[in-house]
Design a protein around this motif. Structure first.
Motif, PDB file in Angstrom:
ATOM      1  N   UNK A 176       2.488  -0.082  -8.162  1.00  9.21           N
ATOM      2  CA  UNK A 176       3.591   0.837  -7.864  1.00  9.21           C
ATOM      3  C   UNK A 176       3.277   1.746  -6.674  1.00  9.21           C
ATOM      4  N   UNK A 177       1.997   1.786  -6.251  1.00 11.01           N
ATOM      5  CA  UNK A 177       1.605   2.636  -5.118  1.00 11.01           C
ATOM      6  C   UNK A 177       1.499   1.860  -3.801  1.00 11.01           C
ATOM      7  N   UNK A 178       1.743   0.570  -3.843  1.00  8.54           N
ATOM      8  CA  UNK A 178       1.577  -0.252  -2.637  1.00  8.54           C
ATOM      9  C   UNK A 178       2.393   0.264  -1.467  1.00  8.54           C
ATOM     10  N   UNK A 179       3.612   0.705  -1.703  1.00  4.46           N
ATOM     11  CA  UNK A 179       4.488   1.113  -0.613  1.00  4.46           C
ATOM     12  C   UNK A 179       4.003   2.380   0.094  1.00  4.46           C
ATOM     13  N   UNK A 180       2.989   3.035  -0.453  1.00  2.00           N
ATOM     14  CA  UNK A 180       2.420   4.230   0.174  1.00  2.00           C
ATOM     15  C   UNK A 180       1.437   3.856   1.289  1.00  2.00           C
ATOM     16  N   UNK A 181       1.122   2.559   1.381  1.00  2.00           N
ATOM     17  CA  UNK A 181       0.158   2.088   2.368  1.00  2.00           C
ATOM     18  C   UNK A 181       0.885   1.336   3.478  1.00  2.00           C
ATOM     19  N   UNK A 182       0.380   1.471   4.698  1.00  2.00           N
ATOM     20  CA  UNK A 182       0.919   0.681   5.801  1.00  2.00           C
ATOM     21  C   UNK A 182      -0.169   0.383   6.822  1.00  2.00           C
ATOM     22  N   UNK A 183       0.053  -0.674   7.577  1.00  2.00           N
ATOM     23  CA  UNK A 183      -0.871  -1.096   8.631  1.00  2.00           C
ATOM     24  C   UNK A 183      -0.259  -0.726   9.972  1.00  2.00           C
ATOM     25  N   UNK A 184      -1.071  -0.114  10.838  1.00  2.00           N
ATOM     26  CA  UNK A 184      -0.590   0.368  12.131  1.00  2.00           C
ATOM     27  C   UNK A 184      -1.328  -0.355  13.255  1.00  2.00           C
ATOM     28  N   UNK A 185      -0.551  -0.916  14.194  1.00  2.00           N
ATOM     29  CA  UNK A 185      -1.130  -1.555  15.388  1.00  2.00           C
ATOM     30  C   UNK A 185      -0.697  -0.766  16.609  1.00  2.00           C
ATOM     31  N   UNK A 186      -1.686  -0.406  17.456  1.00  2.00           N
ATOM     32  CA  UNK A 186      -1.419   0.358  18.672  1.00  2.00           C
ATOM     33  C   UNK A 186      -1.978  -0.394  19.879  1.00  2.00           C
ATOM     34  N   UNK A 187      -1.118  -0.633  20.871  1.00  2.00           N
ATOM     35  CA  UNK A 187      -1.512  -1.334  22.093  1.00  2.00           C
ATOM     36  C   UNK A 187      -1.510  -0.348  23.255  1.00  2.00           C
ATOM     37  N   UNK A 188      -2.584  -0.356  24.029  1.00  2.00           N
ATOM     38  CA  UNK A 188      -2.701   0.557  25.159  1.00  2.00           C
ATOM     39  C   UNK A 188      -1.543   0.359  26.133  1.00  2.00           C
ATOM     40  N   UNK A 189      -0.909   1.470  26.532  1.00  2.00           N
ATOM     41  CA  UNK A 189       0.202   1.410  27.458  1.00  2.00           C
ATOM     42  C   UNK A 189       1.561   1.311  26.800  1.00  2.00           C
ATOM     43  N   UNK A 190       1.588   1.110  25.479  1.00  2.00           N
ATOM     44  CA  UNK A 190       2.844   1.008  24.741  1.00  2.00           C
ATOM     45  C   UNK A 190       2.976   2.232  23.838  1.00  2.00           C
ATOM     46  N   UNK A 191       4.082   2.939  23.973  1.00  2.00           N
ATOM     47  CA  UNK A 191       4.242   4.198  23.238  1.00  2.00           C
ATOM     48  C   UNK A 191       4.557   3.994  21.759  1.00  2.00           C
ATOM     49  N   UNK A 192       5.286   2.930  21.419  1.00  2.00           N
ATOM     50  CA  UNK A 192       5.692   2.716  20.030  1.00  2.00           C
ATOM     51  C   UNK A 192       4.659   1.879  19.284  1.00  2.00           C
ATOM     52  N   UNK A 193       4.300   2.326  18.074  1.00  2.00           N
ATOM     53  CA  UNK A 193       3.365   1.586  17.229  1.00  2.00           C
ATOM     54  C   UNK A 193       4.104   0.495  16.453  1.00  2.00           C
ATOM     55  N   UNK A 194       3.371  -0.528  16.073  1.00  2.00           N
ATOM     56  CA  UNK A 194       3.901  -1.557  15.180  1.00  2.00           C
ATOM     57  C   UNK A 194       3.395  -1.248  13.778  1.00  2.00           C
ATOM     58  N   UNK A 195       4.297  -0.901  12.870  1.00  2.00           N
ATOM     59  CA  UNK A 195       3.925  -0.467  11.526  1.00  2.00           C
ATOM     60  C   UNK A 195       4.434  -1.484  10.504  1.00  2.00           C
ATOM     61  N   UNK A 196       3.539  -1.933   9.620  1.00  2.00           N
ATOM     62  CA  UNK A 196       3.886  -2.896   8.576  1.00  2.00           C
ATOM     63  C   UNK A 196       3.531  -2.315   7.219  1.00  2.00           C
ATOM     64  N   UNK A 197       4.525  -2.148   6.366  1.00  2.00           N
ATOM     65  CA  UNK A 197       4.320  -1.549   5.044  1.00  2.00           C
ATOM     66  C   UNK A 197       3.737  -2.589   4.088  1.00  2.00           C
ATOM     67  N   UNK A 198       2.804  -2.148   3.242  1.00  2.00           N
ATOM     68  CA  UNK A 198       2.214  -3.022   2.231  1.00  2.00           C
ATOM     69  C   UNK A 198       3.262  -3.265   1.145  1.00  2.00           C
TER      70      UNK A 198
END
Length: 288
Positions: free
Chosen positions: A194-216
């Motif tokens: 039930x706590x899985x949705x509290x976690x997410x994976x964040x990808x950051x690429x140099x030069x790109x302002x927006x992060x890519x976020x994927x929720x567990x």
């Protein structure tokens, strides 16, 4: 450029104009060097360097004449440096040419960095990010592939805070097409579903302002064991195997019972075999 359709038209027009500028500069170099006839070659080397991490900018402008260094532009003093005595006359002329100085100062300090940043953004390749899991008890791996350049970071968060425990950070590895891939694993053995949705994976690429976020989220996890369906309809083959086997066993038992019952009924209603009747008649005749 998508956001600047006139960009390449402007560059092409500047290139045509530059041909005329080179002709004038070549004649000037010839006169200042006391050279007239023959074939003469003028070379121009200019550009800028931008460090996207420190934001440091460096511009450069150099001229070569007949295969040798001739003049170099000093951005700090906005003056020209002669590489040999033949270039001294041109240096003095260009130091007094305010229009030329303003032109190159703007190109090196403003236009060139703006173009470089524009090109850099368009050369960035964003990744495909997936959540992977080998078995139901394995860590969940956040995997990013197909990104460029290799200056990137990826991490897990809980409630927006970076996680350091139960996390295994992988290395950035090259792909065959020149892009890169990386992964970061999260041990979920101690995490309540039930706590899985509290976690997410964040990808950051140099030069790109927006992060890519994927929720567990369980429905989006791709697994390496056999599956039927995707997302909410996801179901393993092993989950269906047991009911199918039980159904087959029950069917076999029913067929066996039905077959045995029919056989008994047929046996009870069938007349005695012909051989048995002959033996009975023979016995009666003998007794008579």
């Amino acid at each position: 450029m998508v956001d600047d359709p006139q960009h390449w038209d402007t560059i092409s027009e500047d290139g045509i104009h530059y041909e005329q500028v080179f002709r004038v500069d070549t004649d000037s170099f010839k006169q200042d060097s006391n050279q007239t006839g023959g074939v003469h070659i003028i070379q121009q080397y200019w550009g800028c360097e931008w460090d996207d991490e420190t934001e440091k900018l460096d511009g450069f402008l150099q001229y070569g004449y007949n295969g040798e260094d001739f003049l170099t532009f000093d951005q700090e003093t906005e003056t020209w440096i002669a590489a040999n005595p033949q270039a001294e006359t041109t240096k003095l002329e260009w130091d007094g040419d305010t229009a030329r100085t303003v032109l190159w100062t703007n190109l090196l300090a403003k236009s060139c960095p703006a173009w470089l940043k524009k090109y850099f953004i368009y050369t960035n390749e964003l990744p495909s990010v997936s959540l992977l899991q080998k078995t139901p008890s394995s860590p969940v791996s956040c995997h990013a592939t197909g990104f460029y350049p290799h200056r990137a970071v990826m991490f897990w968060r809980k409630d927006g805070e970076d996680l350091y425990e139960d996390v295994d950070q992988g290395e950035i590895l090259p792909n065959h097409d020149g892009t890169f891939q990386m992964r970061v694993d999260l041990n979920i053995s101690s995490i309540n579903p039930e706590d899985w949705r509290r976690y997410d994976c964040v990808f950051q690429l140099s030069g790109v302002t927006e992060d890519t976020v994927t929720v567990l989220h369980k429905p989006v996890i791709r697994t390496n064991w056999e599956k039927i369906g995707i997302g909410n309809d996801q179901e393993t083959r092993s989950d269906k195997t047991l009911p199918i086997i039980v159904a087959v066993v029950v069917l076999v038992i029913l067929i066996s019972i039905i077959g045995f019952t029919v056989h008994k009924k047929k046996t009870a209603k069938s007349p005695a075999p012909i051989t048995d009747n002959i033996l009975e008649l023979s016995a009666l005749n003998t007794a008579t």
